[in-house]
Write a protein that holds these residues in place. Structure first.
Motif, mmCIF file in Angstrom:
data_model
loop_
_atom_site.group_PDB
_atom_site.id
_atom_site.type_symbol
_atom_site.label_atom_id
_atom_site.label_comp_id
_atom_site.label_asym_id
_atom_site.label_seq_id
_atom_site.Cartn_x
_atom_site.Cartn_y
_atom_site.Cartn_z
ATOM 1 N N ASN A 1 0.911 -1.381 0.241
ATOM 2 C CA ASN A 1 -0.193 -0.029 -0.292
ATOM 3 C C ASN A 1 0.722 1.475 0.242
ATOM 4 O O ASN A 1 0.574 2.367 -0.288
ATOM 5 N N TYR A 2 2.015 1.535 0.064
ATOM 6 C CA TYR A 2 3.034 2.424 0.501
ATOM 7 C C TYR A 2 3.030 2.995 -0.974
ATOM 8 O O TYR A 2 3.031 2.385 -2.027
ATOM 9 N N ARG A 3 2.761 4.516 -1.479
ATOM 10 C CA ARG A 3 2.968 4.814 -2.320
ATOM 11 C C ARG A 3 4.422 6.000 -2.439
ATOM 12 O O ARG A 3 4.851 6.735 -2.960
ATOM 13 N N ILE A 4 4.104 6.792 -0.418
ATOM 14 C CA ILE A 4 5.379 7.208 -0.699
ATOM 15 C C ILE A 4 5.798 8.139 0.709
ATOM 16 O O ILE A 4 6.032 7.260 1.763
ATOM 17 N N LEU A 5 7.237 7.880 0.637
ATOM 18 C CA LEU A 5 8.047 7.703 1.210
ATOM 19 C C LEU A 5 8.403 9.256 1.248
ATOM 20 O O LEU A 5 9.067 9.942 1.177
ATOM 21 N N PHE A 6 8.472 9.322 3.092
ATOM 22 C CA PHE A 6 8.334 10.786 3.904
ATOM 23 C C PHE A 6 9.761 10.907 4.378
ATOM 24 O O PHE A 6 9.528 10.117 5.668
ATOM 25 N N ALA A 7 10.991 11.694 4.302
ATOM 26 C CA ALA A 7 11.736 11.394 5.480
ATOM 27 C C ALA A 7 13.159 11.899 5.348
ATOM 28 O O ALA A 7 12.682 13.228 4.476
ATOM 29 N N ALA B 1 17.088 2.803 0.421
ATOM 30 C CA ALA B 1 16.643 2.328 -0.859
ATOM 31 C C ALA B 1 17.386 1.268 -1.686
ATOM 32 O O ALA B 1 16.764 0.268 -2.327
ATOM 33 N N ALA B 2 19.044 1.332 -1.829
ATOM 34 C CA ALA B 2 19.399 -0.407 -1.726
ATOM 35 C C ALA B 2 19.374 -1.334 -1.230
ATOM 36 O O ALA B 2 19.347 -2.554 -1.725
ATOM 37 N N LEU B 3 18.865 -0.915 0.060
ATOM 38 C CA LEU B 3 18.393 -1.735 0.956
ATOM 39 C C LEU B 3 17.195 -2.702 1.109
ATOM 40 O O LEU B 3 16.765 -3.846 1.267
ATOM 41 N N ARG B 4 16.536 -1.874 0.638
ATOM 42 C CA ARG B 4 14.896 -2.488 0.520
ATOM 43 C C ARG B 4 14.292 -2.268 -0.877
ATOM 44 O O ARG B 4 13.807 -0.987 -1.099
ATOM 45 N N PRO B 5 14.681 -2.701 -2.031
ATOM 46 C CA PRO B 5 13.966 -2.093 -3.183
ATOM 47 C C PRO B 5 12.841 -1.980 -3.307
ATOM 48 O O PRO B 5 12.717 -1.178 -4.847
ATOM 49 N N ASP B 6 12.060 -2.184 -2.708
ATOM 50 C CA ASP B 6 10.172 -2.299 -2.417
ATOM 51 C C ASP B 6 9.920 -1.108 -2.076
ATOM 52 O O ASP B 6 9.515 -0.352 -2.493
ATOM 53 N N LEU B 7 11.106 -0.445 -1.446
ATOM 54 C CA LEU B 7 10.766 0.739 -0.819
ATOM 55 C C LEU B 7 11.481 2.223 -2.268
ATOM 56 O O LEU B 7 11.488 3.206 -2.425
ATOM 57 N N GLY B 8 12.742 1.814 -2.616
ATOM 58 C CA GLY B 8 13.768 2.289 -3.167
ATOM 59 C C GLY B 8 12.071 3.001 -4.864
ATOM 60 O O GLY B 8 12.566 3.668 -5.428
ATOM 61 N N LYS B 9 11.409 2.016 -5.080
ATOM 62 C CA LYS B 9 10.040 2.314 -6.540
ATOM 63 C C LYS B 9 9.383 3.304 -5.861
ATOM 64 O O LYS B 9 8.698 3.808 -7.281
ATOM 65 N N LEU B 10 8.990 3.833 -4.755
ATOM 66 C CA LEU B 10 8.307 4.642 -3.871
ATOM 67 C C LEU B 10 8.561 6.233 -4.632
ATOM 68 O O LEU B 10 10.345 6.539 -4.576
ATOM 69 N N LYS B 11 7.313 7.037 -4.774
ATOM 70 C CA LYS B 11 7.969 8.477 -4.786
ATOM 71 C C LYS B 11 8.078 8.556 -3.663
ATOM 72 O O LYS B 11 8.105 8.160 -2.868
ATOM 73 N N LYS B 12 9.528 9.538 -3.692
ATOM 74 C CA LYS B 12 10.337 9.594 -2.400
ATOM 75 C C LYS B 12 10.429 11.504 -2.091
ATOM 76 O O LYS B 12 11.020 12.431 -2.807
ATOM 77 N N VAL B 13 10.575 11.998 -0.890
ATOM 78 C CA VAL B 13 10.461 13.366 -0.184
ATOM 79 C C VAL B 13 10.662 13.619 0.863
ATOM 80 O O VAL B 13 11.453 12.609 1.925
ATOM 81 N N LEU B 14 12.355 14.534 0.131
ATOM 82 C CA LEU B 14 13.388 13.901 1.582
ATOM 83 C C LEU B 14 13.591 15.765 2.257
ATOM 84 O O LEU B 14 13.287 16.434 1.394
ATOM 85 N N TYR B 15 13.585 15.990 3.574
ATOM 86 C CA TYR B 15 13.700 17.457 4.083
ATOM 87 C C TYR B 15 14.851 17.321 4.616
ATOM 88 O O TYR B 15 14.781 16.694 5.644
ATOM 89 N N PHE B 16 15.024 18.525 4.178
ATOM 90 C CA PHE B 16 16.655 19.071 5.099
ATOM 91 C C PHE B 16 16.410 19.832 5.891
ATOM 92 O O PHE B 16 15.943 21.285 5.442
ATOM 93 N N HIS B 17 16.938 19.574 7.400
ATOM 94 C CA HIS B 17 16.534 20.584 8.648
ATOM 95 C C HIS B 17 17.678 20.924 8.698
ATOM 96 O O HIS B 17 17.893 22.358 9.238
ATOM 97 N N GLU B 18 18.772 20.789 7.837
ATOM 98 C CA GLU B 18 20.405 21.084 8.134
ATOM 99 C C GLU B 18 21.084 20.940 7.098
ATOM 100 O O GLU B 18 20.847 19.621 6.109
ATOM 101 N N ASN B 19 21.563 21.474 6.995
ATOM 102 C CA ASN B 19 22.721 21.425 5.528
ATOM 103 C C ASN B 19 24.078 20.869 5.976
ATOM 104 O O ASN B 19 25.073 21.736 7.127
ATOM 105 N N GLN B 20 24.805 19.568 6.014
ATOM 106 C CA GLN B 20 25.772 19.461 6.464
ATOM 107 C C GLN B 20 27.027 19.306 5.984
ATOM 108 O O GLN B 20 28.228 19.650 7.092
#
Length: 400
Positions: free
Chosen positions: A59-65, A75-94
């Motif tokens: 049922n997953y459609r989107i991954l937000f992290a 994404a490499a370790l879990r190919p099923d999650l790698g196929k999802l649409k992904k949104v990545l939120y940056f709280h800081e710039n390392q």
């Protein structure tokens, strides 16, 4: 549709954003977290942990992290999650985060962010065509988004507009929540306190517990000393040294003021805090993290001025919350602050900050009668909620 929320550092602004999304989204959400401790260890290893613990689902459609997660590794370790649409939120710039000691920077954390954010050229070209981003050197900046600033809080998504939101702090693992859409909250959320590390917890309660109502009740409002708030983490990137040195200089000149130091503490606390606590003495109204959201906002509502001395800031939720509660902001003329606050609320040097506070200590009525000339409504969930829902409701595209 199911949205998978992943947060390796479930505290502070990271927790606040995830809790808000889980509470407010119409879609079913699955939230997977790790406690807000040992940040560097979470950045290095959380992908392996979530690879083993995130439930599998069709049922997953989107991954937000958040960008604490090495998304490329997951994404490499879990190919099923790698196929999802992904949104990545940056709280800081390392790559630009201030180092605490004079030593060579550990680039692993910035490298993780680059791997998680990197996209092939053909996908970047597709983004440019589909969502209206433009190339700015080696970076991309979105256009036409009301209330968004590039350096404030960066979201990268495959086929939807990046959005920024109001967000700033316990541990959890995986929880599933299925909720309808409640009404927007009346005030921004203040997160619960983590495991206490406040070294002053057991000291004199007159100054160390929240008792502002009693302390201030006998004083005429306009005659009360200036009340200064500092609602930031007790860590070096917030530059508490500059803040406390300015306050100690005010104290040396016998200028009347109160101060409430409200930020969250972690395992390491800069030495300046113990020194300042002793020097400031009776000027301290409150010293330490307030686990109660109501107490936190009550403290901000009784304050006159809120100060930031941060060296690294993408947004600064604590400052926006304080202004929302009626505080007069004083912020560095740097980082994200000029994008949010009008020029009169900015200072360039510690000396300028001292002079502003010196005048306010002598004439606190100046700030108490002042009406804030900026705008905070655009950072509320009422303004941004529909954009987040749209972002997290879009179906993934086959060509992405």
């Amino acid at each position: 549709m199911s949205v998978l929320l992943i947060e390796p550092f479930y505290g502070g602004s990271h927790k606040q954003l995830m809790d808000l999304l889980q509470e407010e989204l119409q879609e079913d959400c699955v939230l997977c977290t790790l406690p807000a401790k040992k940040w560097h260890w979470k950045a290095r290893t959380s992908a392996l942990y979530f690879m083993q613990t995130v439930p599998t689902s069709s049922n997953y459609r989107i991954l937000f992290a958040s960008s604490v997660l090495n998304l490329a590794e997951l994404a490499a370790l879990r190919p099923d999650l790698g196929k999802l649409k992904k949104v990545l939120y940056f709280h800081e710039n390392q790559l630009a985060y201030p180092v605490q000691k004079c030593q060579e920077r550990d680039f692993q954390y910035g490298y993780n962010q680059i791997l998680s954010w990197f996209m092939p050229e053909h996908k970047l070209a597709h983004l440019e065509k589909v969502i209206g981003v433009k190339r700015n050197g080696d970076s991309y900046q979105s256009e036409g988004l009301p209330g968004q600033q590039e350096s404030r809080a960066v979201m990268k998504t495959s086929d939807a507009h990046p959005e920024s939101g109001l967000c700033e702090p316990q541990p959890g693992l995986c929880t599933t929540q299925h909720k309808g859409l409640p009404s927007p909250p009346a005030a921004p959320a203040q997160a619960e306190a983590p495991e206490s590390t406040n070294p002053y917890q057991g000291e004199d309660k007159q100054c160390l517990t929240f008792n502002l109502s009693n302390i201030l009740s006998g004083l005429d409002y306009q005659q009360r000393p200036l009340h200064i708030a500092w609602p930031h983490r007790w860590e070096h990137d917030k530059d508490p040294e500059t803040f406390f040195k300015v306050l100690m200089k005010l104290k040396e000149q016998d200028l009347p003021f109160y101060v409430s130091v409200l930020g969250e503490t972690f395992s390491e606390i800069p030495d300046i805090f113990s020194e300042a606590r002793e020097v400031l003495g009776s000027s301290v109204l409150h010293w330490g993290y307030l686990p109660s959201k109501d107490d936190y906002f009550r403290a901000l509502c009784t304050a006159d001025v809120v100060i930031s001395t941060a060296k690294h800031e993408f947004f600064g939720v604590a400052m926006i919350e304080a202004v929302h509660c009626g505080c007069y902001p004083l912020c560095p003329k740097a980082l994200v602050y000029p994008e949010i606050f009008p020029a009169e609320y900015l200072y360039s040097t510690p000396e300028q900050l001292f002079k502003r506070l010196q005048n306010f200590c002598k004439r606190p009525d100046i700030v108490r009668k002042h009406l804030y000339k900026g705008e905070t409504a655009g950072f509320s969930w009422a303004a941004l909620g529909s954009k987040f829902r749209s972002l997290l409701a879009a179906e993934p595209r086959e060509d992405l």
